[in-house]
Scaffold this motif. Structure first.
Motif, PDB file in Angstrom:
ATOM      1  N   ILE A 156       0.874  -0.988  -0.422  1.00  0.00           N
ATOM      2  CA  ILE A 156      -0.268   0.017   0.022  1.00  0.00           C
ATOM      3  C   ILE A 156       1.419   1.243   0.075  1.00  0.00           C
ATOM      4  N   SER A 157       0.108   2.284  -0.071  1.00  0.00           N
ATOM      5  CA  SER A 157       0.804   3.848  -0.325  1.00  0.00           C
ATOM      6  C   SER A 157       0.476   4.677   0.514  1.00  0.00           C
ATOM      7  N   LEU A 158       1.051   5.462   1.007  1.00  0.00           N
ATOM      8  CA  LEU A 158       0.463   5.990   2.103  1.00  0.00           C
ATOM      9  C   LEU A 158      -1.555   7.283   1.671  1.00  0.00           C
ATOM     10  N   ALA A 159      -1.263   7.247  -0.059  1.00  0.00           N
ATOM     11  CA  ALA A 159      -2.715   8.162  -0.895  1.00  0.00           C
ATOM     12  C   ALA A 159      -3.927   6.667  -0.827  1.00  0.00           C
ATOM     13  N   GLN A 160      -3.172   5.550  -0.211  1.00  0.00           N
ATOM     14  CA  GLN A 160      -4.378   4.813   0.149  1.00  0.00           C
ATOM     15  C   GLN A 160      -5.152   4.550   1.104  1.00  0.00           C
ATOM     16  N   ILE A 161      -3.818   4.567   2.276  1.00  0.00           N
ATOM     17  CA  ILE A 161      -4.600   4.860   3.724  1.00  0.00           C
ATOM     18  C   ILE A 161      -5.981   5.413   3.796  1.00  0.00           C
ATOM     19  N   ASN A 162      -6.530   4.947   4.636  1.00  0.00           N
ATOM     20  CA  ASN A 162      -7.880   6.339   5.196  1.00  0.00           C
ATOM     21  C   ASN A 162      -7.444   5.825   6.532  1.00  0.00           C
ATOM     22  N   TYR A 163      -7.607   7.100   6.551  1.00  0.00           N
ATOM     23  CA  TYR A 163      -7.091   7.705   8.142  1.00  0.00           C
ATOM     24  C   TYR A 163      -7.803   8.510   9.225  1.00  0.00           C
TER      25      TYR A 163
END
Length: 98
Positions: A2-9
């Motif tokens: 995964i990349s940071l852009a794909q993270i739901n935070y």
């Protein structure tokens, strides 16, 4: 991977434009008003696990401390890291992914 852009935070405002960004139950970051990451936090159940993590990754970061958890309340201990490389965050997130 995964990349940071794909993270739901979850973004939690801390005031004056600063944010706590909860990336997973054991990983969080703090960003300044311009969105630049300042610190990263990795949570652990024991002080020994936190110290082991810090020892493993010490050469990758500018500074790190192990302390009783202040940002990751589900854990007793956390490793607070300054200038944590994105790759370290992603590698830890990928290890958590099913």
């Amino acid at each position: 991977m995964i990349s940071l852009a794909q993270i739901n935070y979850q973004k939690i405002p801390l005031g004056d434009g600063w944010n706590l960004n909860v990336l997973s139950k054991s990983i969080a970051t703090i960003t300044d008003p311009k969105g630049k990451r300042k610190t990263s936090y990795f949570g652990f159940d024991t002080k020994e696990k936190a110290l082991e993590f810090m020892a493993q990754h010490r050469s990758q970061v500018s500074a790190a401390i192990v302390r009783e958890s202040q940002r990751l309340s589900q854990y007793a201990w956390e490793c607070k890291i300054w200038q944590c490389p994105t790759e370290l965050i992603l590698s830890q997130l990928n290890q958590q992914s099913p």
